[in-house]
Scaffold this motif. Sequence first.
Motif, PDB file in Angstrom:
ATOM      1  N   GLU A 158     -36.768 -37.535 -28.860  1.00 28.59           N
ATOM      2  CA  GLU A 158     -37.479 -36.272 -29.080  1.00 28.59           C
ATOM      3  C   GLU A 158     -36.542 -35.073 -29.048  1.00 28.59           C
ATOM      4  OE1 GLU A 158     -40.428 -36.408 -26.045  1.00 28.59           O
ATOM      5  OE2 GLU A 158     -41.815 -37.660 -27.223  1.00 28.59           O
ATOM      6  N   GLN A 159     -35.516 -35.107 -28.172  1.00 31.75           N
ATOM      7  CA  GLN A 159     -34.614 -33.962 -28.078  1.00 31.75           C
ATOM      8  C   GLN A 159     -33.388 -34.106 -28.979  1.00 31.75           C
ATOM      9  OE1 GLN A 159     -33.849 -34.019 -23.849  1.00 31.75           O
ATOM     10  NE2 GLN A 159     -31.975 -35.241 -24.038  1.00 31.75           N
ATOM     11  N   GLY A 160     -33.200 -35.305 -29.553  1.00 29.09           N
ATOM     12  CA  GLY A 160     -32.119 -35.510 -30.509  1.00 29.09           C
ATOM     13  C   GLY A 160     -30.763 -35.797 -29.901  1.00 29.09           C
ATOM     14  N   HIS A 161     -30.707 -36.021 -28.607  1.00 29.08           N
ATOM     15  CA  HIS A 161     -29.439 -36.339 -27.957  1.00 29.08           C
ATOM     16  C   HIS A 161     -29.719 -36.854 -26.552  1.00 29.08           C
ATOM     17  CE1 HIS A 161     -29.590 -32.734 -25.342  1.00 29.08           C
ATOM     18  NE2 HIS A 161     -30.152 -32.155 -26.382  1.00 29.08           N
ATOM     19  N   VAL A 162     -28.710 -37.510 -25.982  1.00 23.70           N
ATOM     20  CA  VAL A 162     -28.844 -38.000 -24.612  1.00 23.70           C
ATOM     21  C   VAL A 162     -28.571 -36.864 -23.635  1.00 23.70           C
ATOM     22  CG1 VAL A 162     -28.130 -40.329 -25.240  1.00 23.70           C
ATOM     23  CG2 VAL A 162     -26.421 -38.693 -24.444  1.00 23.70           C
ATOM     24  N   ASP A 163     -28.904 -37.091 -22.377  1.00 20.18           N
ATOM     25  CA  ASP A 163     -28.515 -36.168 -21.323  1.00 20.18           C
ATOM     26  C   ASP A 163     -27.082 -36.509 -20.901  1.00 20.18           C
ATOM     27  OD1 ASP A 163     -31.090 -34.931 -21.164  1.00 20.18           O
ATOM     28  OD2 ASP A 163     -31.796 -36.746 -20.144  1.00 20.18           O
ATOM     29  N   ARG A 164     -26.297 -35.497 -20.696  1.00 14.47           N
ATOM     30  CA  ARG A 164     -24.874 -35.699 -20.438  1.00 14.47           C
ATOM     31  C   ARG A 164     -24.568 -36.641 -19.260  1.00 14.47           C
ATOM     32  NH1 ARG A 164     -20.717 -32.600 -22.579  1.00 14.47           N
ATOM     33  NH2 ARG A 164     -18.706 -33.032 -21.594  1.00 14.47           N
ATOM     34  N   PRO A 165     -25.357 -36.629 -18.167  1.00 14.01           N
ATOM     35  CA  PRO A 165     -25.030 -37.517 -17.033  1.00 14.01           C
ATOM     36  C   PRO A 165     -24.961 -39.000 -17.381  1.00 14.01           C
ATOM     37  CG  PRO A 165     -26.566 -35.815 -16.326  1.00 14.01           C
ATOM     38  CD  PRO A 165     -26.455 -35.696 -17.821  1.00 14.01           C
ATOM     39  N   ILE A 166     -25.610 -39.432 -18.463  1.00  4.59           N
ATOM     40  CA  ILE A 166     -25.571 -40.857 -18.783  1.00  4.59           C
ATOM     41  C   ILE A 166     -24.160 -41.281 -19.172  1.00  4.59           C
ATOM     42  CG2 ILE A 166     -26.096 -40.784 -21.269  1.00  4.59           C
ATOM     43  CD1 ILE A 166     -27.577 -43.214 -18.630  1.00  4.59           C
ATOM     44  N   TRP A 167     -23.399 -40.360 -19.745  1.00  3.80           N
ATOM     45  CA  TRP A 167     -21.997 -40.661 -20.060  1.00  3.80           C
ATOM     46  C   TRP A 167     -21.204 -40.896 -18.773  1.00  3.80           C
ATOM     47  CZ3 TRP A 167     -19.695 -41.729 -24.601  1.00  3.80           C
ATOM     48  CH2 TRP A 167     -20.355 -41.360 -25.778  1.00  3.80           C
ATOM     49  N   ARG A 168     -21.412 -40.043 -17.780  1.00  5.54           N
ATOM     50  CA  ARG A 168     -20.679 -40.200 -16.519  1.00  5.54           C
ATOM     51  C   ARG A 168     -21.082 -41.498 -15.814  1.00  5.54           C
ATOM     52  NH1 ARG A 168     -21.508 -34.512 -16.478  1.00  5.54           N
ATOM     53  NH2 ARG A 168     -23.307 -34.671 -15.084  1.00  5.54           N
ATOM     54  N   ARG A 169     -22.364 -41.845 -15.901  1.00  8.59           N
ATOM     55  CA  ARG A 169     -22.826 -43.086 -15.293  1.00  8.59           C
ATOM     56  C   ARG A 169     -22.173 -44.294 -15.969  1.00  8.59           C
ATOM     57  NH1 ARG A 169     -23.602 -46.056 -11.119  1.00  8.59           N
ATOM     58  NH2 ARG A 169     -25.339 -47.555 -11.274  1.00  8.59           N
ATOM     59  N   ALA A 170     -22.071 -44.271 -17.294  1.00  7.92           N
ATOM     60  CA  ALA A 170     -21.394 -45.359 -18.012  1.00  7.92           C
ATOM     61  C   ALA A 170     -19.938 -45.454 -17.579  1.00  7.92           C
ATOM     62  CB  ALA A 170     -21.498 -45.143 -19.515  1.00  7.92           C
ATOM     63  N   GLY A 171     -19.315 -44.296 -17.357  1.00  6.25           N
ATOM     64  CA  GLY A 171     -17.941 -44.295 -16.885  1.00  6.25           C
ATOM     65  C   GLY A 171     -17.804 -44.893 -15.497  1.00  6.25           C
ATOM     66  N   GLU A 172     -18.733 -44.574 -14.621  1.00  7.36           N
ATOM     67  CA  GLU A 172     -18.707 -45.116 -13.256  1.00  7.36           C
ATOM     68  C   GLU A 172     -18.772 -46.635 -13.263  1.00  7.36           C
ATOM     69  OE1 GLU A 172     -22.016 -43.374 -11.298  1.00  7.36           O
ATOM     70  OE2 GLU A 172     -21.158 -41.350 -11.225  1.00  7.36           O
ATOM     71  N   LEU A 173     -19.504 -47.189 -14.207  1.00 10.22           N
ATOM     72  CA  LEU A 173     -19.684 -48.643 -14.276  1.00 10.22           C
ATOM     73  C   LEU A 173     -18.569 -49.340 -15.048  1.00 10.22           C
ATOM     74  CD1 LEU A 173     -23.537 -48.753 -14.924  1.00 10.22           C
ATOM     75  CD2 LEU A 173     -22.347 -49.306 -12.794  1.00 10.22           C
ATOM     76  N   GLY A 174     -17.612 -48.583 -15.560  1.00 14.11           N
ATOM     77  CA  GLY A 174     -16.509 -49.183 -16.291  1.00 14.11           C
ATOM     78  C   GLY A 174     -16.844 -49.571 -17.712  1.00 14.11           C
ATOM     79  N   LEU A 175     -17.881 -48.962 -18.278  1.00 14.44           N
ATOM     80  CA  LEU A 175     -18.323 -49.309 -19.631  1.00 14.44           C
ATOM     81  C   LEU A 175     -17.704 -48.425 -20.708  1.00 14.44           C
ATOM     82  CD1 LEU A 175     -22.091 -50.003 -18.868  1.00 14.44           C
ATOM     83  CD2 LEU A 175     -20.204 -51.653 -19.018  1.00 14.44           C
ATOM     84  N   LEU A 176     -16.879 -47.460 -20.311  1.00 14.50           N
ATOM     85  CA  LEU A 176     -16.181 -46.597 -21.265  1.00 14.50           C
ATOM     86  C   LEU A 176     -14.690 -46.937 -21.243  1.00 14.50           C
ATOM     87  CD1 LEU A 176     -17.856 -43.149 -20.512  1.00 14.50           C
ATOM     88  CD2 LEU A 176     -18.535 -44.867 -22.192  1.00 14.50           C
ATOM     89  N   CYS A 177     -14.095 -46.986 -22.427  1.00 12.67           N
ATOM     90  CA  CYS A 177     -12.653 -47.248 -22.558  1.00 12.67           C
ATOM     91  C   CYS A 177     -12.260 -48.550 -21.869  1.00 12.67           C
ATOM     92  CB  CYS A 177     -11.845 -46.080 -22.008  1.00 12.67           C
ATOM     93  SG  CYS A 177     -12.161 -44.508 -22.855  1.00 12.67           S
ATOM     94  N   ALA A 178     -13.115 -49.562 -21.999  1.00 14.61           N
ATOM     95  CA  ALA A 178     -12.854 -50.844 -21.337  1.00 14.61           C
ATOM     96  C   ALA A 178     -11.600 -51.517 -21.869  1.00 14.61           C
ATOM     97  CB  ALA A 178     -14.060 -51.772 -21.513  1.00 14.61           C
ATOM     98  N   GLY A 179     -11.226 -51.223 -23.114  1.00 12.11           N
ATOM     99  CA  GLY A 179     -10.044 -51.844 -23.713  1.00 12.11           C
ATOM    100  C   GLY A 179      -8.792 -50.998 -23.630  1.00 12.11           C
TER     101      GLY A 179
ATOM    102  N   ALA B 115     -30.114 -53.957 -26.807  1.00 16.12           N
ATOM    103  CA  ALA B 115     -31.109 -53.150 -26.094  1.00 16.12           C
ATOM    104  C   ALA B 115     -31.636 -51.998 -26.940  1.00 16.12           C
ATOM    105  CB  ALA B 115     -30.497 -52.599 -24.804  1.00 16.12           C
ATOM    106  N   MET B 116     -31.118 -51.859 -28.150  1.00 18.41           N
ATOM    107  CA  MET B 116     -31.536 -50.802 -29.085  1.00 18.41           C
ATOM    108  C   MET B 116     -31.266 -49.406 -28.511  1.00 18.41           C
ATOM    109  SD  MET B 116     -35.100 -52.536 -30.390  1.00 18.41           S
ATOM    110  CE  MET B 116     -35.565 -51.046 -31.257  1.00 18.41           C
ATOM    111  N   VAL B 117     -30.180 -49.301 -27.769  1.00 10.76           N
ATOM    112  CA  VAL B 117     -29.781 -48.014 -27.193  1.00 10.76           C
ATOM    113  C   VAL B 117     -28.681 -47.432 -28.081  1.00 10.76           C
ATOM    114  CG1 VAL B 117     -28.834 -46.832 -25.177  1.00 10.76           C
ATOM    115  CG2 VAL B 117     -30.366 -48.776 -24.871  1.00 10.76           C
ATOM    116  N   ASN B 118     -29.087 -46.808 -29.177  1.00 11.91           N
ATOM    117  CA  ASN B 118     -28.098 -46.208 -30.078  1.00 11.91           C
ATOM    118  C   ASN B 118     -28.099 -44.685 -29.984  1.00 11.91           C
ATOM    119  OD1 ASN B 118     -30.447 -45.553 -31.516  1.00 11.91           O
ATOM    120  ND2 ASN B 118     -30.251 -47.353 -32.833  1.00 11.91           N
ATOM    121  N   SER B 119     -28.576 -44.161 -28.851  1.00  3.89           N
ATOM    122  CA  SER B 119     -28.675 -42.718 -28.705  1.00  3.89           C
ATOM    123  C   SER B 119     -27.372 -42.060 -28.285  1.00  3.89           C
ATOM    124  CB  SER B 119     -29.771 -42.367 -27.679  1.00  3.89           C
ATOM    125  OG  SER B 119     -31.036 -42.774 -28.148  1.00  3.89           O
ATOM    126  N   PHE B 120     -26.380 -42.843 -27.920  1.00  6.61           N
ATOM    127  CA  PHE B 120     -25.038 -42.283 -27.725  1.00  6.61           C
ATOM    128  C   PHE B 120     -24.032 -43.346 -28.119  1.00  6.61           C
ATOM    129  CE2 PHE B 120     -26.092 -44.429 -23.905  1.00  6.61           C
ATOM    130  CZ  PHE B 120     -24.959 -44.686 -23.136  1.00  6.61           C
TER     131      PHE B 120
END
Length: 387
Positions: free
Chosen positions: A39-60, A85-90
């Motif tokens: 509905e808002q056309g973008h994710v909330d910024r904290p989800i990026w930081r959460r992905a980083g905390e879990l090691g899901l960013l720049c894994a390679g 999971a059809m999570v293509n919002s970011f």
Amino acid sequence: MTFANAPRPWMTDELQMVRDTARRFFETECVPHLKKWQEQGHVDRPIWRRAGELGLLCAGIPEQYGGGGGSFLHEAVICEEQMRAMVNSFSINVHSGIVAHYLLAYGTEAQKQRWLPGMARGETIAAIAMTEPGAGTDLQRITTSAVKDGDDYVINGAKTFITNGLLADIIVVACKTDPTAKAKGVSLVVIETKDLAGFRRGRLLEKVGQQGQDTVELFFNDMRVPQANLLGGEEGKGFAQLMQQLPRERLVLAIGCAATMQRAVDETLAYTRDRKIFGDSLLHLQNTRFKLAECQTKATIARSFLDDCVARLARHELDIPTAAMAKWWVSQATCEVVDECLQLHGGYGYMQEYPIARMYADVRVSRIYGGANEVMKEIIARAMENQ
């Protein structure tokens, strides 16, 4: 064993742990927010930081630059789980699978130390800006210019269809540093968007699908960027850098499509098993069974082909024509499978509350971005001519 959980030749216990972490993250921390993000056309910024905390960013990316120290396989399983999971919002693919590897492959040591750790933590969101309103896939014809002035580049131009563009803190911009040259006039300049004079984000673009994914236009008006932000420190290398990274980028796109294809088959198998028609399960009709058999066969072929491509990439043997084959065939097959699966849902397949309807809208662009499939066929044909 189900088709969806078929063993992969490259799977290890460590990769399975990454897959489990990614699956929990996308299903529990992202899926509940998808409607809001759409509905808002973008994710909330904290989800990026959460992905980083879990090691899901720049894994390679190597640990010395803040990354996970893994390989392409780590990024592949994260991509599969995100698309399943059809999570293509970011777009983790753009952020980690594309931009991070441009920086790793071509950046100076100072550039890598400056940008990669923040990207791995999710504090710095990355995008890449290639496409222009008048150039599209033909990157030799871009007109965004970067002219030296003192210690800076003065950049003028516009880009469109930029994924992650709304929230991006850094953007790799394809520019012409030599307007008289074609491919050899292209350079990649990294811009840092915070308080950057002359930089403007356009409107959120309204798309047929992937509506939670922020996709914007970008405008540069006498925008000054330090020459130190030239990727790799040498002009005229941008086109070659783009071409060298394309096999990896197109394989990532194909892997995401294959995960979507399998999800479509799984959803439709469950629906047809429960749906009653003419006093029996829809799955018991021969047409349903034959269509699902065809769809599962395509999904299995795609997975097998991609497993071979992944192995080639790991050996540094994945060439541009083979990657083009993977991108066009798997994206085309995915669109065909999703369409067949929607048909088997009947009228309910056209309702947004059903996953198959969202897949139908979301997957169509896969035949366009990353290089239109017609361009992929031209790449393959040229390679055949030169045999």
